[in-house]
Design a protein around this motif. Structure first.
Motif, PDB file in Angstrom:
ATOM      1  N   MET A  76      -8.899   1.929  -4.955  1.00  0.00           N
ATOM      2  CA  MET A  76      -8.871   1.330  -3.663  1.00  0.00           C
ATOM      3  C   MET A  76     -10.464   1.492  -2.908  1.00  0.00           C
ATOM      4  O   MET A  76     -11.193   2.538  -3.394  1.00  0.00           O
ATOM      5  CB  MET A  76      -7.908   1.696  -2.664  1.00  0.00           C
ATOM      6  CG  MET A  76      -6.484   1.598  -3.099  1.00  0.00           C
ATOM      7  SD  MET A  76      -5.434   2.363  -2.218  1.00  0.00           S
ATOM      8  CE  MET A  76      -5.415   1.745  -0.454  1.00  0.00           C
ATOM      9  N   PRO A  77     -10.843   0.560  -1.998  1.00  0.00           N
ATOM     10  CA  PRO A  77     -12.410   1.188  -1.532  1.00  0.00           C
ATOM     11  C   PRO A  77     -12.218   2.533  -0.789  1.00  0.00           C
ATOM     12  O   PRO A  77     -11.247   2.986  -0.280  1.00  0.00           O
ATOM     13  CB  PRO A  77     -12.296  -0.026  -0.585  1.00  0.00           C
ATOM     14  CG  PRO A  77     -11.316  -1.024  -0.646  1.00  0.00           C
ATOM     15  CD  PRO A  77     -10.081  -0.579  -1.616  1.00  0.00           C
ATOM     16  N   THR A  78     -13.351   2.841  -0.776  1.00  0.00           N
ATOM     17  CA  THR A  78     -13.480   4.269  -0.292  1.00  0.00           C
ATOM     18  C   THR A  78     -14.334   4.372   0.855  1.00  0.00           C
ATOM     19  O   THR A  78     -14.739   5.480   1.450  1.00  0.00           O
ATOM     20  CB  THR A  78     -14.234   5.348  -1.440  1.00  0.00           C
ATOM     21  OG1 THR A  78     -15.118   4.846  -1.648  1.00  0.00           O
ATOM     22  CG2 THR A  78     -13.095   5.696  -2.418  1.00  0.00           C
ATOM     23  N   ASP A  79     -14.581   3.263   1.518  1.00  0.00           N
ATOM     24  CA  ASP A  79     -15.181   3.457   2.921  1.00  0.00           C
ATOM     25  C   ASP A  79     -14.360   4.072   4.050  1.00  0.00           C
ATOM     26  O   ASP A  79     -13.062   4.110   3.722  1.00  0.00           O
ATOM     27  CB  ASP A  79     -15.500   1.888   3.253  1.00  0.00           C
ATOM     28  CG  ASP A  79     -14.084   1.058   3.710  1.00  0.00           C
ATOM     29  OD1 ASP A  79     -13.802   0.736   4.919  1.00  0.00           O
ATOM     30  OD2 ASP A  79     -13.863   0.450   2.715  1.00  0.00           O
ATOM     31  N   ASP A  80     -14.899   4.549   5.014  1.00  0.00           N
ATOM     32  CA  ASP A  80     -14.162   5.228   6.090  1.00  0.00           C
ATOM     33  C   ASP A  80     -13.008   5.003   6.763  1.00  0.00           C
ATOM     34  O   ASP A  80     -12.183   5.454   6.974  1.00  0.00           O
ATOM     35  CB  ASP A  80     -15.205   5.884   7.122  1.00  0.00           C
ATOM     36  CG  ASP A  80     -16.147   7.079   6.463  1.00  0.00           C
ATOM     37  OD1 ASP A  80     -15.971   7.504   5.288  1.00  0.00           O
ATOM     38  OD2 ASP A  80     -17.169   7.332   6.946  1.00  0.00           O
ATOM     39  N   VAL A 116      -7.168   4.661   7.450  1.00  0.00           N
ATOM     40  CA  VAL A 116      -5.871   3.849   7.556  1.00  0.00           C
ATOM     41  C   VAL A 116      -4.879   4.575   6.398  1.00  0.00           C
ATOM     42  O   VAL A 116      -3.670   4.765   6.926  1.00  0.00           O
ATOM     43  CB  VAL A 116      -6.007   2.369   7.088  1.00  0.00           C
ATOM     44  CG1 VAL A 116      -4.874   1.746   6.867  1.00  0.00           C
ATOM     45  CG2 VAL A 116      -6.625   1.595   8.262  1.00  0.00           C
ATOM     46  N   THR A 117      -5.381   5.025   5.190  1.00  0.00           N
ATOM     47  CA  THR A 117      -4.523   5.499   4.475  1.00  0.00           C
ATOM     48  C   THR A 117      -3.991   6.959   4.998  1.00  0.00           C
ATOM     49  O   THR A 117      -2.918   7.718   4.699  1.00  0.00           O
ATOM     50  CB  THR A 117      -5.143   5.931   2.895  1.00  0.00           C
ATOM     51  OG1 THR A 117      -5.633   4.487   2.501  1.00  0.00           O
ATOM     52  CG2 THR A 117      -4.449   6.502   2.075  1.00  0.00           C
ATOM     53  N   ALA A 138       0.938  -1.096   0.053  1.00  0.00           N
ATOM     54  CA  ALA A 138       0.238   0.045   0.059  1.00  0.00           C
ATOM     55  C   ALA A 138       0.944   1.171  -0.130  1.00  0.00           C
ATOM     56  O   ALA A 138       0.453   2.412  -0.548  1.00  0.00           O
ATOM     57  CB  ALA A 138      -1.029  -0.060   1.119  1.00  0.00           C
ATOM     58  N   TYR A 139       1.914   1.187   0.825  1.00  0.00           N
ATOM     59  CA  TYR A 139       2.809   2.380   0.944  1.00  0.00           C
ATOM     60  C   TYR A 139       3.480   2.731  -0.683  1.00  0.00           C
ATOM     61  O   TYR A 139       3.651   3.827  -1.028  1.00  0.00           O
ATOM     62  CB  TYR A 139       4.011   2.080   1.775  1.00  0.00           C
ATOM     63  CG  TYR A 139       3.515   2.542   3.347  1.00  0.00           C
ATOM     64  CD1 TYR A 139       3.409   3.854   3.540  1.00  0.00           C
ATOM     65  CD2 TYR A 139       3.221   1.417   4.094  1.00  0.00           C
ATOM     66  CE1 TYR A 139       2.942   4.013   5.071  1.00  0.00           C
ATOM     67  CE2 TYR A 139       2.691   1.753   5.433  1.00  0.00           C
ATOM     68  CZ  TYR A 139       2.683   2.943   6.072  1.00  0.00           C
ATOM     69  OH  TYR A 139       2.427   3.103   7.025  1.00  0.00           O
ATOM     70  N   GLN A 140       3.844   1.606  -1.163  1.00  0.00           N
ATOM     71  CA  GLN A 140       4.485   1.688  -2.366  1.00  0.00           C
ATOM     72  C   GLN A 140       3.640   2.242  -3.535  1.00  0.00           C
ATOM     73  O   GLN A 140       3.676   3.085  -4.152  1.00  0.00           O
ATOM     74  CB  GLN A 140       5.119   0.279  -2.944  1.00  0.00           C
ATOM     75  CG  GLN A 140       5.924   0.507  -4.277  1.00  0.00           C
ATOM     76  CD  GLN A 140       7.156   1.478  -4.144  1.00  0.00           C
ATOM     77  OE1 GLN A 140       7.753   1.140  -3.156  1.00  0.00           O
ATOM     78  NE2 GLN A 140       7.372   2.492  -5.014  1.00  0.00           N
ATOM     79  N   GLU A 193      -9.515  10.975  -2.522  1.00  0.00           N
ATOM     80  CA  GLU A 193      -9.065  11.185  -3.994  1.00  0.00           C
ATOM     81  C   GLU A 193      -7.966  10.230  -4.388  1.00  0.00           C
ATOM     82  O   GLU A 193      -8.087   9.500  -5.528  1.00  0.00           O
ATOM     83  CB  GLU A 193      -8.929  12.484  -4.230  1.00  0.00           C
ATOM     84  CG  GLU A 193      -9.866  13.602  -4.056  1.00  0.00           C
ATOM     85  CD  GLU A 193      -8.973  15.003  -3.988  1.00  0.00           C
ATOM     86  OE1 GLU A 193      -9.887  16.037  -4.048  1.00  0.00           O
ATOM     87  OE2 GLU A 193      -8.014  15.096  -3.910  1.00  0.00           O
ATOM     88  N   LEU A 194      -7.009   9.962  -3.600  1.00  0.00           N
ATOM     89  CA  LEU A 194      -6.008   9.048  -3.858  1.00  0.00           C
ATOM     90  C   LEU A 194      -6.584   7.394  -3.634  1.00  0.00           C
ATOM     91  O   LEU A 194      -6.050   6.794  -4.749  1.00  0.00           O
ATOM     92  CB  LEU A 194      -5.235   8.937  -2.568  1.00  0.00           C
ATOM     93  CG  LEU A 194      -3.698   8.522  -2.782  1.00  0.00           C
ATOM     94  CD1 LEU A 194      -3.224   8.869  -3.889  1.00  0.00           C
ATOM     95  CD2 LEU A 194      -2.938   8.341  -1.467  1.00  0.00           C
ATOM     96  N   HIS A 195      -7.606   7.234  -2.952  1.00  0.00           N
ATOM     97  CA  HIS A 195      -8.389   5.768  -2.952  1.00  0.00           C
ATOM     98  C   HIS A 195      -8.989   5.744  -4.309  1.00  0.00           C
ATOM     99  O   HIS A 195      -8.982   4.711  -5.077  1.00  0.00           O
ATOM    100  CB  HIS A 195      -9.235   5.736  -1.690  1.00  0.00           C
ATOM    101  CG  HIS A 195      -8.576   5.147  -0.796  1.00  0.00           C
ATOM    102  ND1 HIS A 195      -8.824   3.949  -0.246  1.00  0.00           N
ATOM    103  CD2 HIS A 195      -7.658   5.646   0.055  1.00  0.00           C
ATOM    104  CE1 HIS A 195      -8.288   3.501   0.862  1.00  0.00           C
ATOM    105  NE2 HIS A 195      -7.562   4.591   0.983  1.00  0.00           N
TER     106      HIS A 195
END
Length: 132
Positions: A97-101, A106-107, A70-72, A90-92
């Motif tokens: 990636m999933p956009t749930d809260d 975590v991101t 995920a970091y990469q 926006e990054l998700h």
């Protein structure tokens, strides 16, 4: 300082050291059981690893480690868009990636860590971009 004051001071130091030794013994007692459990778990894991290694056919190569963590993925996104500031959601969306809260939170934590490590900058609250 007379002899009786010296003896009283020595007794006070002795009492403090005795109390501290008691506290440390209590800490040792408190940590002994979890330490024994952890050491037993380590022994179980070592045995499991040994048994599995014995069952692997000779010449079998291990699977390569996953390189796109995920970091990469986050760092790659910022490298592809160096001048753009992103919000975590926006990054998700960009990364699919999933956009749930919970996942976005975590991101956010990961982004904060990348800011503290100097990989990213935070030009505004909730916005992150590649450090220049």
């Amino acid at each position: 300082m007379n002899i009786s004051e010296l003896l009283a001071d020595l007794q006070e130091q002795h009492d403090k050291a005795t109390a501290r030794a008691g506290e440390l013994r209590d800490q040792i007692d408190h940590l002994t059981a979890p330490l024994a459990e952890t050491e037993a778990r380590l022994a179980d894991l070592a045995t499991t690893r040994k048994i599995i290694a014995e069952r692997v056919p000779p010449g079998t190569k291990p699977d390569p480690p996953e390189t796109n963590t995920a970091y990469q993925a986050i760092v790659n996104a910022f490298n592809q868009h160096p001048g753009r500031a992103f919000r975590a959601r926006e990054l998700h969306e960009l990364l699919g990636m999933p956009t749930d809260d919970a996942t976005v939170n975590v991101t956010r934590s990961r982004l904060g860590r990348l800011v503290r490590q100097g990989f990213l900058a935070q030009p505004a609250r909730g916005r992150y971009q590649k450090r220049t």
